[in-house]
Design a protein around this motif. Structure first.
Motif, short mmCIF file in Angstrom:
data_model
loop_
_atom_site.label_atom_id
_atom_site.label_comp_id
_atom_site.label_asym_id
_atom_site.label_seq_id
_atom_site.Cartn_x
_atom_site.Cartn_y
_atom_site.Cartn_z
N PRO A 56 51.19 -12.32 -60.52
CA PRO A 56 51.88 -10.94 -60.44
C PRO A 56 53.31 -11.18 -60.06
O PRO A 56 54.32 -10.46 -60.66
N ASN A 57 53.41 -11.81 -58.93
CA ASN A 57 55.03 -11.88 -58.41
C ASN A 57 55.97 -12.67 -59.20
O ASN A 57 57.11 -13.06 -58.76
N GLY A 58 55.35 -13.34 -60.30
CA GLY A 58 56.21 -14.25 -61.09
C GLY A 58 55.93 -15.67 -60.79
O GLY A 58 56.65 -16.61 -61.26
N HIS A 59 55.56 -16.00 -59.53
CA HIS A 59 55.45 -17.51 -59.05
C HIS A 59 54.44 -18.26 -60.11
O HIS A 59 53.38 -17.46 -60.62
N VAL A 60 54.57 -19.43 -60.11
CA VAL A 60 53.81 -20.47 -60.83
C VAL A 60 52.39 -20.44 -60.13
O VAL A 60 52.62 -20.80 -58.94
N ASN A 61 51.30 -20.30 -60.69
CA ASN A 61 50.05 -20.31 -59.96
C ASN A 61 49.52 -21.79 -59.91
O ASN A 61 48.85 -22.53 -60.77
N PHE A 62 50.22 -22.39 -58.73
CA PHE A 62 49.84 -23.92 -58.74
C PHE A 62 48.39 -24.42 -58.33
O PHE A 62 48.30 -25.45 -58.73
N GLU A 63 47.68 -23.39 -57.97
CA GLU A 63 46.35 -23.90 -57.63
C GLU A 63 45.56 -24.06 -58.83
O GLU A 63 44.66 -25.17 -59.13
N LYS A 64 45.91 -23.04 -60.02
CA LYS A 64 45.28 -23.68 -61.11
C LYS A 64 45.81 -25.19 -61.66
O LYS A 64 44.73 -25.85 -62.28
N PHE A 65 46.92 -25.61 -61.53
CA PHE A 65 47.32 -26.85 -61.97
C PHE A 65 46.71 -27.85 -61.33
O PHE A 65 47.00 -29.06 -61.67
N TRP A 66 46.58 -27.75 -59.93
CA TRP A 66 46.13 -28.79 -59.08
C TRP A 66 44.70 -28.92 -60.00
O TRP A 66 44.08 -30.21 -60.01
N GLU A 67 43.91 -28.02 -60.32
CA GLU A 67 42.36 -28.11 -60.81
C GLU A 67 42.62 -28.87 -62.11
O GLU A 67 41.92 -29.81 -62.48
N LEU A 68 43.67 -28.43 -62.99
CA LEU A 68 43.96 -29.12 -64.08
C LEU A 68 44.16 -30.68 -63.97
O LEU A 68 43.99 -31.43 -64.73
N ALA A 69 45.20 -30.87 -63.15
CA ALA A 69 45.38 -32.25 -62.96
C ALA A 69 44.19 -33.17 -62.26
O ALA A 69 44.38 -34.27 -62.81
N LYS A 70 43.54 -32.41 -61.53
CA LYS A 70 42.18 -33.31 -61.01
C LYS A 70 41.30 -33.64 -62.38
O LYS A 70 41.04 -34.73 -62.47
N GLN A 71 41.08 -32.74 -63.38
CA GLN A 71 40.18 -33.25 -64.55
C GLN A 71 41.08 -34.27 -65.38
O GLN A 71 40.47 -35.06 -65.72
N VAL A 72 42.45 -34.05 -65.52
CA VAL A 72 43.18 -34.93 -66.36
C VAL A 72 43.54 -36.31 -65.60
O VAL A 72 43.21 -37.50 -66.28
N SER A 73 43.46 -36.37 -64.15
CA SER A 73 43.78 -37.64 -63.75
C SER A 73 42.45 -38.63 -63.58
O SER A 73 42.54 -39.77 -63.61
N GLU A 74 41.26 -37.76 -63.60
CA GLU A 74 40.04 -38.63 -63.97
C GLU A 74 39.85 -39.18 -65.16
O GLU A 74 39.60 -40.30 -65.31
N PHE A 75 40.56 -38.55 -66.20
CA PHE A 75 40.39 -39.00 -67.55
C PHE A 75 41.27 -40.38 -67.59
O PHE A 75 41.14 -41.47 -68.17
N MET A 76 42.65 -40.23 -66.61
CA MET A 76 43.37 -41.26 -66.83
C MET A 76 42.82 -42.59 -66.00
O MET A 76 43.12 -43.67 -66.71
N THR A 77 42.19 -42.29 -65.30
CA THR A 77 41.28 -43.58 -64.58
C THR A 77 40.26 -44.17 -65.51
O THR A 77 40.65 -45.48 -65.83
N TRP A 78 39.81 -43.33 -66.46
CA TRP A 78 38.84 -43.90 -67.34
C TRP A 78 39.53 -44.81 -68.42
O TRP A 78 38.99 -45.70 -69.02
N LYS A 79 40.61 -44.08 -68.86
CA LYS A 79 41.45 -44.63 -70.21
C LYS A 79 41.88 -46.15 -69.91
O LYS A 79 42.52 -46.93 -70.75
N GLN A 80 42.02 -46.33 -68.64
CA GLN A 80 42.77 -47.64 -68.15
C GLN A 80 42.01 -48.81 -68.06
O GLN A 80 42.39 -49.92 -67.89
N VAL A 81 40.55 -48.52 -68.30
CA VAL A 81 39.76 -49.91 -68.37
C VAL A 81 39.77 -50.70 -69.52
O VAL A 81 40.17 -50.24 -70.68
N GLU A 82 39.78 -51.95 -69.23
CA GLU A 82 40.01 -52.98 -70.54
C GLU A 82 38.57 -52.97 -70.91
O GLU A 82 37.46 -53.21 -70.11
N CYS A 83 38.34 -53.25 -72.29
CA CYS A 83 37.15 -53.51 -72.80
C CYS A 83 36.68 -55.04 -72.39
O CYS A 83 37.43 -55.83 -72.97
N PRO A 84 35.60 -55.10 -71.62
CA PRO A 84 35.12 -56.48 -71.53
C PRO A 84 34.56 -57.25 -72.65
O PRO A 84 34.23 -58.59 -72.49
N PHE A 85 34.10 -56.67 -73.84
CA PHE A 85 33.29 -57.47 -74.98
C PHE A 85 34.41 -58.21 -75.85
O PHE A 85 35.51 -57.53 -76.18
#
Length: 472
Positions: free
Chosen positions: A392-421
């Motif tokens: 309400p005070n116009g500030h960016v709700n950074f707590e929300k974005f910590w959570e968003l980044a946490k979910q996306v960063s997990e995906f970033m780890t998974w997408k960097q795996v090289e296929c062994p087959f």
């Protein structure tokens, strides 16, 4: 140069604290903290917090979180312009007489920030304005210092390689989509007896699961983290303002990946509905059950779900005489694993197990985690919908974005795996390019295999024969 640590190390459980009300908040230059966790701040203060100085370098989790979420409030090129200004002016980098020692202290930090940005969000730099600002700031840092010049060159070359690889990938996707035809059109021109099916191309279900994993990991790898944010900015512009992404999006890798899921579902249904003989259809169902089971063992949940979706499509599920010949016990187990009840509780438990295995993996095969992608997008979408971007005070709700980044960063780890087959080009080519039935053609093939059971089905069959085959 400081080394960039892996994504999995970025967000531990202490990355932020959800409980806001244990003690008073601390305010610091327009930023609000609680238990040392940044909760909110004005946009200007958050930008300032991103920019290093002689005594300060931002935490890596902060850099990722802010670069990911800032595009909800401003274009990346606007942020880049502000960052350049804040780096250049206080350090007097534009002044040829400025203190060389001062520049030596700050230059590696600015360079590290630019390196993190180009490595993690390379697609931002498809915008010429971004590239211009990057080169300008990098040039100011590098002037007069051979070491920095080399590092700058290395950073820009690496970025250009990534952007070239993306363009090449997009060309391949465009080529695949321009040559795709409907299977029915092919059937009209070639008799069924000389049509190949998937079992003649790859008789071993384990090998097929491995080739599907190749496609999944390649497509995952090209998705940029910012595409998750762009996906819902498009639909729901921030605070009813004009959307920051009203300009044409720079990439559509996320959509291409969702399209692959749909294609795989339709391919499975096509391969099952096409055989004339009941025993061949039953054999095809059992084959795909084995492929799906191996996908589960590998940790490839996206292909697994696409296969289950294909087998649950009405034209396939209505083939009762075919299913009567199938040993369905294994299929029941897989369906139970991917059961949507309780918000996909069973799948989420299996995903956590695969993620845990990946963290302690001794081989690249054990590192593979390919999430059921539509659910991941849905989770991120609901996280975005459930919390306001601003307080309400116009500030960016950074707590929300910590959570968003946490979910996306997990995906970033998974997408960097090289296929062994080992890659099998013939199988990959078939999976990516063989024509599949449309929904209408699937129903027609299904009715041709096992006749309509009621008047509604009978009428639909007649209508499909007439429109698709030109027969009455």
């Amino acid at each position: 140069m400081p080394q960039t640590p892996p994504f999995s190390a970025m967000f531990d459980s202490s990355g932020y604290n959800r409980n806001l009300y244990q003690s008073a908040e601390d305010s610091c230059g327009g930023l609000y903290y609680h238990d040392n966790n940044l909760l909110s701040g004005s946009l200007e203060a958050l930008i300032q917090h991103l920019v290093p100085n002689v005594d300060y370098y931002p935490d890596r989790t902060y850099i990722f979180t802010f670069l990911l979420s800032s595009r909800l409030f401003m274009h990346p090129y606007e942020l880049m312009a502000k960052v350049c200004h804040l780096c250049v002016e206080p350090q007097r980098l534009s002044d040829p007489n400025s203190d060389k020692n001062q520049i030596r202290k700050i230059a590696p930090k600015i360079l590290q920030l630019l390196t993190e940005w180009t490595e993690t969000f390379p697609y931002d730099f498809r915008d010429e304005r971004m590239m211009r600002n990057l080169k300008d700031l990098a040039h100011r840092i590098a002037s007069g210092e051979e070491t920095y010049r080399k590092n700058v060159q290395q950073m820009i070359q690496c970025l250009i390689r990534k952007l070239a690889a993306l363009s090449q990938y997009e060309e391949v996707l465009a080529k695949i989509s321009s040559t795709s035809t409907d299977r029915l059109t092919v059937l009209k021109t070639k008799p069924q007896s000389i049509q190949r099916d998937i079992i003649t191309v790859c008789s071993d279900p384990y090998t097929l699961a491995q080739q599907l994993t190749h496609i999944e990991l390649e497509r995952l790898n090209y998705i940029g983290p910012e595409e998750f944010v762009q996906a819902f900015v498009q639909k729901d512009p921030l605070d009813n303002d004009k959307s920051c992404y009203s300009e044409r999006k720079k990439t559509r890798n996320l959509e291409a990946y969702v399209e692959w899921f749909n294609r795989l579902s339709y391919l499975v249904a096509t391969e099952i509905c096409m055989p004339v003989k009941k025993k061949h259809r039953a054999r095809m169902i059992e084959y795909f059950i084995d492929v799906a089971r191996e996908c589960f063992n590998i940790g490839n949940f996206n292909s697994l779900m696409a296969i289950i979706s294909g087998m649950n499509m009405s034209p396939v599920s209505r083939l009762k005489k075919t299913w009567a010949k199938v040993k369905t016990a294994k299929f029941d187990v897989l369906e139970h694993q991917m059961d949507p009840s309780s918000n996909f509780y069973n799948y989420r438990t299996a995903l956590r197990g695969a993620a845990q295995r990946s963290l302690t993996a001794h081989s690249s095969r054990e590192k593979i985690v390919i999430p059921f992608f539509s659910l991941l997008i849905k989770d991120i979408y609901f996280l975005n919908e459930g919390c306001a971007n601003r307080l309400p005070n116009g500030h960016v709700n950074f707590e929300k974005f910590w959570e968003l980044a946490k979910q996306v960063s997990e995906f970033m780890t998974w997408k960097q795996v090289e296929c062994p087959f080992e890659r099998d080009r013939k199988i990959l080519q078939y999976l990516l390019t063989v024509p599949v039935f449309s929904e209408d053609a699937l129903y027609l093939a299904s009715y041709e295999s096992e006749g309509p059971e009621n008047h509604i089905e009978k009428d639909r069959w007649k209508s499909l024969r007439s429109s698709l085959l030109g027969r009455v």
